[in-house]
Motif scaffolding. Structure first.
Motif, PDB file in Angstrom:
ATOM      1  N   SER A   1       0.814  -1.222   0.000  1.00 25.24           N
ATOM      2  CA  SER A   1       0.000   0.000   0.000  1.00 25.24           C
ATOM      3  C   SER A   1       0.848   1.272   0.000  1.00 25.24           C
ATOM      4  O   SER A   1       0.300   2.372   0.111  1.00 25.24           O
ATOM      5  CB  SER A   1      -0.927   0.016   1.215  1.00 25.24           C
ATOM      6  N   HIS A   2       2.149   1.150  -0.120  1.00 30.27           N
ATOM      7  CA  HIS A   2       3.062   2.302  -0.156  1.00 30.27           C
ATOM      8  C   HIS A   2       2.983   3.143   1.120  1.00 30.27           C
ATOM      9  O   HIS A   2       3.120   4.357   1.085  1.00 30.27           O
ATOM     10  CB  HIS A   2       2.786   3.169  -1.383  1.00 30.27           C
ATOM     11  N   THR A   3       2.769   2.490   2.239  1.00 30.41           N
ATOM     12  CA  THR A   3       2.741   3.203   3.523  1.00 30.41           C
ATOM     13  C   THR A   3       3.943   2.843   4.399  1.00 30.41           C
ATOM     14  O   THR A   3       3.935   3.081   5.601  1.00 30.41           O
ATOM     15  CB  THR A   3       1.433   2.908   4.281  1.00 30.41           C
ATOM     16  N   SER A   4       4.994   2.286   3.792  1.00 27.34           N
ATOM     17  CA  SER A   4       6.162   1.856   4.558  1.00 27.34           C
ATOM     18  C   SER A   4       7.054   3.019   4.975  1.00 27.34           C
ATOM     19  O   SER A   4       7.795   2.919   5.943  1.00 27.34           O
ATOM     20  CB  SER A   4       6.995   0.871   3.734  1.00 27.34           C
TER      21      SER A   4
ATOM     22  N   VAL B   1       1.471   8.064   3.403  1.00 28.16           N
ATOM     23  CA  VAL B   1       1.543   7.293   2.167  1.00 28.16           C
ATOM     24  C   VAL B   1       2.398   8.054   1.170  1.00 28.16           C
ATOM     25  O   VAL B   1       2.280   9.277   1.037  1.00 28.16           O
ATOM     26  CB  VAL B   1       0.142   7.006   1.589  1.00 28.16           C
ATOM     27  N   ALA B   2       3.295   7.357   0.485  1.00 25.74           N
ATOM     28  CA  ALA B   2       4.125   7.940  -0.565  1.00 25.74           C
ATOM     29  C   ALA B   2       4.561   6.825  -1.502  1.00 25.74           C
ATOM     30  O   ALA B   2       5.109   5.808  -1.068  1.00 25.74           O
ATOM     31  CB  ALA B   2       5.348   8.654   0.018  1.00 25.74           C
ATOM     32  N   TYR B   3       4.283   7.019  -2.762  1.00 26.39           N
ATOM     33  CA  TYR B   3       4.608   6.019  -3.779  1.00 26.39           C
ATOM     34  C   TYR B   3       6.113   5.770  -3.803  1.00 26.39           C
ATOM     35  O   TYR B   3       6.905   6.700  -3.940  1.00 26.39           O
ATOM     36  CB  TYR B   3       4.146   6.534  -5.139  1.00 26.39           C
ATOM     37  N   SER B   4       6.502   4.509  -3.658  1.00 24.58           N
ATOM     38  CA  SER B   4       7.922   4.181  -3.581  1.00 24.58           C
ATOM     39  C   SER B   4       8.182   2.834  -4.232  1.00 24.58           C
ATOM     40  O   SER B   4       7.613   1.808  -3.830  1.00 24.58           O
ATOM     41  CB  SER B   4       8.390   4.142  -2.124  1.00 24.58           C
ATOM     42  N   ASN B   5       9.063   2.825  -5.215  1.00 24.59           N
ATOM     43  CA  ASN B   5       9.348   1.592  -5.942  1.00 24.59           C
ATOM     44  C   ASN B   5      10.031   0.533  -5.091  1.00 24.59           C
ATOM     45  O   ASN B   5       9.909  -0.661  -5.371  1.00 24.59           O
ATOM     46  CB  ASN B   5      10.197   1.916  -7.172  1.00 24.59           C
TER      47      ASN B   5
ATOM     48  N   VAL C   1      -8.953   0.542   0.560  1.00 24.36           N
ATOM     49  CA  VAL C   1      -8.051   1.687   0.548  1.00 24.36           C
ATOM     50  C   VAL C   1      -7.441   1.884   1.926  1.00 24.36           C
ATOM     51  O   VAL C   1      -8.158   2.042   2.908  1.00 24.36           O
ATOM     52  CB  VAL C   1      -8.785   2.963   0.088  1.00 24.36           C
ATOM     53  N   ARG C   2      -6.111   1.866   1.983  1.00 26.53           N
ATOM     54  CA  ARG C   2      -5.405   2.046   3.260  1.00 26.53           C
ATOM     55  C   ARG C   2      -5.098   3.502   3.560  1.00 26.53           C
ATOM     56  O   ARG C   2      -5.040   3.898   4.707  1.00 26.53           O
ATOM     57  CB  ARG C   2      -4.090   1.260   3.221  1.00 26.53           C
ATOM     58  N   ALA C   3      -4.858   4.301   2.544  1.00 24.64           N
ATOM     59  CA  ALA C   3      -4.505   5.712   2.744  1.00 24.64           C
ATOM     60  C   ALA C   3      -4.777   6.465   1.453  1.00 24.64           C
ATOM     61  O   ALA C   3      -4.785   5.880   0.366  1.00 24.64           O
ATOM     62  CB  ALA C   3      -3.046   5.850   3.156  1.00 24.64           C
ATOM     63  N   THR C   4      -4.991   7.769   1.571  1.00 24.68           N
ATOM     64  CA  THR C   4      -5.247   8.629   0.422  1.00 24.68           C
ATOM     65  C   THR C   4      -4.224   9.756   0.414  1.00 24.68           C
ATOM     66  O   THR C   4      -4.007  10.405   1.440  1.00 24.68           O
ATOM     67  CB  THR C   4      -6.676   9.209   0.478  1.00 24.68           C
TER      68      THR C   4
END
Length: 442
Positions: free
Chosen positions: A164-167, A209-213, A325-328
Motif C-alpha cells: 500500500s506504499h505506507t512503509s 503514504v508515498a509512492y515508492s518503488n 483503501v489504506r490511505a489517500t
C-alpha cells in the motif's frame, strides 16, 4: 476461488433486448444451507439472457480522434483499448496512432508489446496475496520476518505497508543514474535496497503514504523467500499462464518481443540545442526488479483486470483486501494493495494504475463494466493531459452512467483532482530537472 464476484448489469445496445431461453435444470446446483438443498425438484426455468454490450460507431470514432490527439500533443506512437463487459458478453475498441518506429515510419501494431512500467505492480501484489490466501504468509508479517537484516527498521514494516506504499521507505530510483547513461548495466535487488537505505526513510512506517518503488522490490523478494523460487516464475505460473496472457512476459535481458512500439528520449545533443529523439527501447530491466519489469499488450492488461475483478485471480477474501483503501494521498489517490482508487472529473469512481519508464507512459483504468488501457511512446514534456482526455472519453461518455467498481469495504472516498500525476522515474516534467548537460523527459 469465487468467480464472477461482481458484474454490472449490461447496457442494452444496438442488438436490442435479450432473448428468452428455456433452461432445463437436471441436477440443480444448490449452496449449503439453501432451502432447496434436499430433494430439490427438477424444474424448467425461464430466464432472460441480456444482449451483449455494443460500442456505437460514434463512440469508436470519438475515441480514435482523441487517441490521435495523444500523438499530436507529443507521443511518437500510441495504442489503446476499451472493453465493455456485461452479462451477455463484451465488446471492444482498439485504436492506434502515430508510428511504431521513427526511423522507418512503420505504423503501430494493435498487438504491440510495451514496457508497462508500474502497471507491473498489481501482478506482483496479486501473486503475494495468493500466497497470503494460502496461509504461507500474513499481511501483518514484517519485512524482518521474511528478509532478516535487509532493511533497517524492517521489524516495523509489514507486507501490507509494502503493498500500500505506507512503509515510508525512500524510492530508490530517485537516486539512481538515468538508464541512458548505461542502458545495459545490470542491477542486483540488493543494490536497489542499498540505495534506498542510504537515503533513509521519508516517514515513520504506517503514518503516511508515498509512492515508492522499493516497496515492490521488497515484495518480490518476499515472494522468493516464501516460495524459494524467482518471483518472475511465480507471477508467470500463477497469473500470466492461467489467464492465457500470451503477449505478456518478464524479460531478463534488454530485448523486446515483436511487434514492439519503440521508445525515445528527448535529449539535447549540446547545451542550448533543441532536444532530439534518442532510442531507448532496449535496456536491462533489472533496475526495476519486481516493480516495473513486465512487458505486455493492451489486450492482456485489460484481460488481467477483467479476470481480477471477476474473481479469477484472487478469492473473495483476498480481493476484498486488495481493494481496501489504506490511505489517500494529497492528489486524492486512494491506495489499495496494488490498484489505486481515483474519482474522475465526471464523478466516476475507478480503480487504476499508471506507469512511467524511460520513453514510455502507461495507464490502465477500470469501472465495473469498462476497462481502458493506454500505452504512449512519450516524447513531449508532459504526456498526461491528452492521456486523461482519452481516459475520460472512454469512461465518462454522456449517454451512459458508469457503474462503480467494488471498494473492498471501509474505503475512504478519494477527493477528485483534475488529473493525478506520477513522479517520473528519472526526474522529468514533475520533478526538478536533472543536473546534466542533456535533459530527459522520463
Amino acid at each position: 476461488m469465487t468467480s464472477k464476484r461482481w458484474l454490472a448489469p449490461a447496457t442494452v445496445g444496438a442488438a436490442g433486448v435479450g432473448a428468452l431461453l428455456l433452461v432445463q435444470v437436471l441436477q440443480p446446483v444448490v449452496w449449503p444451507g439453501s432451502p432447496f438443498a434436499a430433494g430439490a425438484p427438477t424444474r424448467v426455468v425461464a430466464q432472460m439472457v441480456p444482449a451483449p454490450p455494443r460500442l456505437s460507431s460514434h463512440e469508436r470514432a470519438h475515441l480514435q480522434h482523441v487517441l490521435d490527439e495523444v500523438v499530436t500533443e507529443g507521443s511518437s506512437g500510441a495504442v489503446a483499448q476499451l472493453v465493455e463487459t456485461g452479462k451477455g458478453g463484451s465488446d471492444s475498441w482498439t485504436g492506434v496512432a502515430g508510428v511504431a518506429d521513427r526511423s522507418t515510419g512503420a505504423p503501430v501494431d494493435p498487438d504491440a508489446h510495451f514496457r508497462i512500467a508500474s502497471l507491473s505492480k498489481p501482478f506482483v501484489a496479486a501473486t503475494l496475496l495468493q500466497l497470503v490466501g494460502e496461509g504461507r504468509a500474513e499481511l501483518d508479517d514484517t519485512v524482518e520476518q521474511h528478509l532478516p537484516g535487509l532493511v533497517d527498521g524492517g521489524a516495523q514494516i509489514t507486507l501490507e505497508m509494502l503493498l500500500s506504499h505506507t512503509s515510508g521507505l525512500f524510492s530508490y530510483n530517485r537516486a539512481m543514474p538515468p538508464v541512458v547513461e548505461d542502458p545495459l548495466r545490470r542491477w542486483e535487488p540488493a543494490e536497489l535496497v542499498e540505495i534506498a537505505e542510504e537515503q533513509g526513510p521519508v516517514f515513520e512506517p504506517g503514518t503516511d503514504v508515498a509512492y515508492s518503488n522499493i516497496n515492490y522490490v521488497l515484495a518480490a523478494l518476499v515472494i522468493e523467500s516464501v516460495t524459494g523460487r524467482p518471483y518472475a516464475q511465480e507471477v508467470r505460473e500463477r497469473i500470466i499462464e492461467p489467464l492465457g496472457l500470451t503477449g505478456t512476459s518478464i524479460p531478463e535481458g534488454p530485448e523486446m518481443p515483436e511487434p514492439v512500439l519503440r521508445a525515445y528520449l528527448a535529449i539535447r545533443p549540446a547545451p542550448g540545442a533543441p532536444p532530439e529523439p534518442v532510442g531507448i527501447t532496449e535496456f536491462d530491466p533489472s533496475r526495476w526488479y519486481g516493480t516495473a519489469q513486465i512487458v505486455s499488450t493492451v489486450t492482456d492488461v485489460n484481460r488481467f483486470y477483467t479476470a481480477l475483478f471477476e474473481g479469477e485471480v484472487l478469492d473473495e477474501g483476498m480481493l476484498t483486501e486488495m481493494l481496501k483503501v489504506r490511505a489517500t494521498d494529497e492528489q486524492g489517490v486512494g491506495y489499495g494493495l496494488g490498484p489505486r482508487r481515483q474519482t474522475l472529473s465526471c464523478g466516476v469512481r475507478v480503480w487504476m494504475h499508471s506507469g512511467n519508464i524511460s520513453g514510455y507512459r502507461t495507464w490502465t483504468v477500470h469501472t465495473a463494466d469498462r476497462h481502458v488501457t493506454l500505452f504512449q511512446a512519450r516524447f513531449a514534456e508532459d504526456p498526461d493531459p491528452p492521456a486523461w482526455k482519452l481516459i475520460e472519453a472512454a469512461l465518462c461518455p454522456s449517454e451512459r452512467s458508469a457503474t462503480a467498481p467494488p471498494d473492498g469495504g471501509r474505503s475512504p472516498e478519494p477527493t477528485p483532482v483534475p488529473r493525478p500525476s506520477e513522479p517520473s522515474p528519472e526526474g522529468g516534467y514533475d520533478l526538478p530537472p536533472p543536473r546534466r548537460e542533456y535533459e530527459l523527459d522520463s
